[in-house]
Motif scaffolding. Structure first.
Motif, PDB file in Angstrom:
ATOM      1  N   ASP A 221       0.795  -1.221   0.000  1.00  0.00           N
ATOM      2  CA  ASP A 221       0.000   0.000   0.000  1.00  0.00           C
ATOM      3  C   ASP A 221       0.831   1.277   0.000  1.00  0.00           C
ATOM      4  O   ASP A 221       0.279   2.380   0.115  1.00  0.00           O
ATOM      5  N   THR A 222       2.140   1.179  -0.134  1.00  0.00           N
ATOM      6  CA  THR A 222       2.990   2.359  -0.249  1.00  0.00           C
ATOM      7  C   THR A 222       4.063   2.127  -1.301  1.00  0.00           C
ATOM      8  O   THR A 222       4.355   0.988  -1.677  1.00  0.00           O
ATOM      9  N   GLY A 223       4.646   3.213  -1.771  1.00  0.00           N
ATOM     10  CA  GLY A 223       5.741   3.124  -2.717  1.00  0.00           C
ATOM     11  C   GLY A 223       7.016   3.656  -2.097  1.00  0.00           C
ATOM     12  O   GLY A 223       7.048   4.082  -0.942  1.00  0.00           O
ATOM     13  N   LEU A 224       8.085   3.642  -2.876  1.00  0.00           N
ATOM     14  CA  LEU A 224       9.370   4.216  -2.488  1.00  0.00           C
ATOM     15  C   LEU A 224       9.956   4.904  -3.713  1.00  0.00           C
ATOM     16  O   LEU A 224       9.486   4.697  -4.846  1.00  0.00           O
ATOM     17  N   ASN A 225      11.021   5.669  -3.514  1.00  0.00           N
ATOM     18  CA  ASN A 225      11.622   6.351  -4.665  1.00  0.00           C
ATOM     19  C   ASN A 225      12.547   5.447  -5.467  1.00  0.00           C
ATOM     20  O   ASN A 225      13.241   5.909  -6.365  1.00  0.00           O
ATOM     21  N   ASN A 226      12.537   4.140  -5.146  1.00  0.00           N
ATOM     22  CA  ASN A 226      13.330   3.194  -5.941  1.00  0.00           C
ATOM     23  C   ASN A 226      12.527   1.946  -6.310  1.00  0.00           C
ATOM     24  O   ASN A 226      13.103   0.903  -6.589  1.00  0.00           O
ATOM     25  N   ILE A 227      11.184   2.056  -6.331  1.00  0.00           N
ATOM     26  CA  ILE A 227      10.335   0.943  -6.785  1.00  0.00           C
ATOM     27  C   ILE A 227       9.431   1.425  -7.910  1.00  0.00           C
ATOM     28  O   ILE A 227       8.714   2.419  -7.771  1.00  0.00           O
ATOM     29  N   GLY A 228       9.477   0.718  -9.034  1.00  0.00           N
ATOM     30  CA  GLY A 228       8.588   0.974 -10.164  1.00  0.00           C
ATOM     31  C   GLY A 228       7.967  -0.332 -10.623  1.00  0.00           C
ATOM     32  O   GLY A 228       7.754  -1.245  -9.828  1.00  0.00           O
ATOM     33  N   PHE A 229       7.729  -0.454 -11.922  1.00  0.00           N
ATOM     34  CA  PHE A 229       7.128  -1.688 -12.431  1.00  0.00           C
ATOM     35  C   PHE A 229       7.162  -1.710 -13.949  1.00  0.00           C
ATOM     36  O   PHE A 229       7.403  -0.694 -14.598  1.00  0.00           O
ATOM     37  N   ARG A 230       6.891  -2.872 -14.505  1.00  0.00           N
ATOM     38  CA  ARG A 230       6.585  -3.053 -15.924  1.00  0.00           C
ATOM     39  C   ARG A 230       5.453  -4.051 -16.013  1.00  0.00           C
ATOM     40  O   ARG A 230       5.122  -4.734 -15.048  1.00  0.00           O
ATOM     41  N   CYS A 231       4.849  -4.157 -17.182  1.00  0.00           N
ATOM     42  CA  CYS A 231       3.622  -4.981 -17.324  1.00  0.00           C
ATOM     43  C   CYS A 231       3.854  -6.134 -18.287  1.00  0.00           C
ATOM     44  O   CYS A 231       4.811  -6.142 -19.081  1.00  0.00           O
ATOM     45  N   VAL A 232       2.957  -7.098 -18.216  1.00  0.00           N
ATOM     46  CA  VAL A 232       2.945  -8.208 -19.166  1.00  0.00           C
ATOM     47  C   VAL A 232       1.569  -8.325 -19.794  1.00  0.00           C
ATOM     48  O   VAL A 232       0.581  -7.784 -19.292  1.00  0.00           O
ATOM     49  N   TRP A 233       1.540  -9.045 -20.900  1.00  0.00           N
ATOM     50  CA  TRP A 233       0.284  -9.310 -21.613  1.00  0.00           C
ATOM     51  C   TRP A 233       0.281 -10.770 -22.040  1.00  0.00           C
ATOM     52  O   TRP A 233       1.290 -11.265 -22.554  1.00  0.00           O
ATOM     53  N   THR A 234      -0.817 -11.458 -21.810  1.00  0.00           N
ATOM     54  CA  THR A 234      -0.928 -12.858 -22.167  1.00  0.00           C
ATOM     55  C   THR A 234      -1.701 -13.005 -23.463  1.00  0.00           C
ATOM     56  O   THR A 234      -2.850 -12.564 -23.549  1.00  0.00           O
TER      57      THR A 234
END
Length: 236
Positions: A221-234
């Motif tokens: 439920d929180t973020g940080l200044n060194n956490i992001g993401f990328r996505c996938v598609w099936t």
């Protein structure tokens, strides 16, 4: 384990891409609702709550995220909401590791078994004694804009360091000791979600996140200044 075919983003989701999502949906992130988030302060050597820190201002008021860098200060729920809006989803931990390996079997890193082959920096990590000395030999003191380092064998950029990446799974230390062999999706529920890949704060003396097999977790439920993401598609 074995994973079924999937597509994965070539780059981490950028600030510019996340801005389009916010503009289209009116989404308000957890950090914006709470009025603060955390950043690592290299002066004090500690994680600190900063009022006004959010995806637009990752280090707090006065800072401004480069549109081309990976979006940070987003919670797992913020990342999942973006993925759903984009017609995608967050990768499972098994999918993430399969993609990060780039076709290499049992290699220590996404590019082989040497951290800096021939003295070449292959990812954005901390050079020097963390947190007191940042040599910035790779050219970056913090987040890099996406795609500044060589891709892995699958043509994917920044699977190692720059920022940690949210995965779909809940985290358990022993999960893969008894997980399904086909398409494992993590425990039914736990307290933290998986993050993978390491970040610009990982160094030789602290955090082995640049190892392709390294596992980590964070509260969703929180973020940080060194956490992001990328996505996938099936594919259907």
């Amino acid at each position: 384990v074995t994973v079924s075919p999937f597509w994965i983003d070539r780059y981490e989701v950028t600030v510019a891409e996340f801005a389009r999502f916010v503009e289209a949906t009116g989404h308000v992130t957890a950090a914006e609702r709470d009025g603060f988030s955390k950043r690592f302060d290299v002066v004090t050597g500690r994680w600190e709550e900063v009022k006004g820190a959010n995806w637009r201002h990752p280090e707090g008021p006065g800072s401004k995220a480069d549109p081309r860098e990976p979006v940070t200060q987003v919670s797992w729920y913020d990342a999942a909401a973006y993925a759903a809006w984009a017609g995608k989803r967050l990768p499972t931990e098994a999918e993430w590791e399969f993609a990060a390996r780039g076709g290499l079997d049992q290699a220590e890193y996404a590019w082989g078994n040497e951290l800096s082959p021939g003295g070449r920096f292959m990812a954005n990590w901390w050079q020097g004694e963390f947190p007191t000395q940042n040599l910035k030999e790779d050219g970056y003191a913090g987040r890099a804009t996406v795609g500044q380092f060589p891709p892995n064998g699958y043509g994917l950029y920044d699977m190692t360091c720059n920022v940690w990446e949210w995965c779909a799974d809940w985290y358990a230390d022993d999960y893969f000791a008894h997980s399904p062999k086909l398409n494992p999706t993590g425990p039914v529920t736990e307290e933290k979600r998986v993050v993978r890949g390491g970040s610009f704060l990982c160094s030789i003396n602290y955090c082995a996140g640049f190892r392709v097999a390294a596992r980590n977790r964070h509260v969703p439920d929180t973020g940080l200044n060194n956490i992001g993401f990328r996505c996938v598609w099936t594919p259907r």
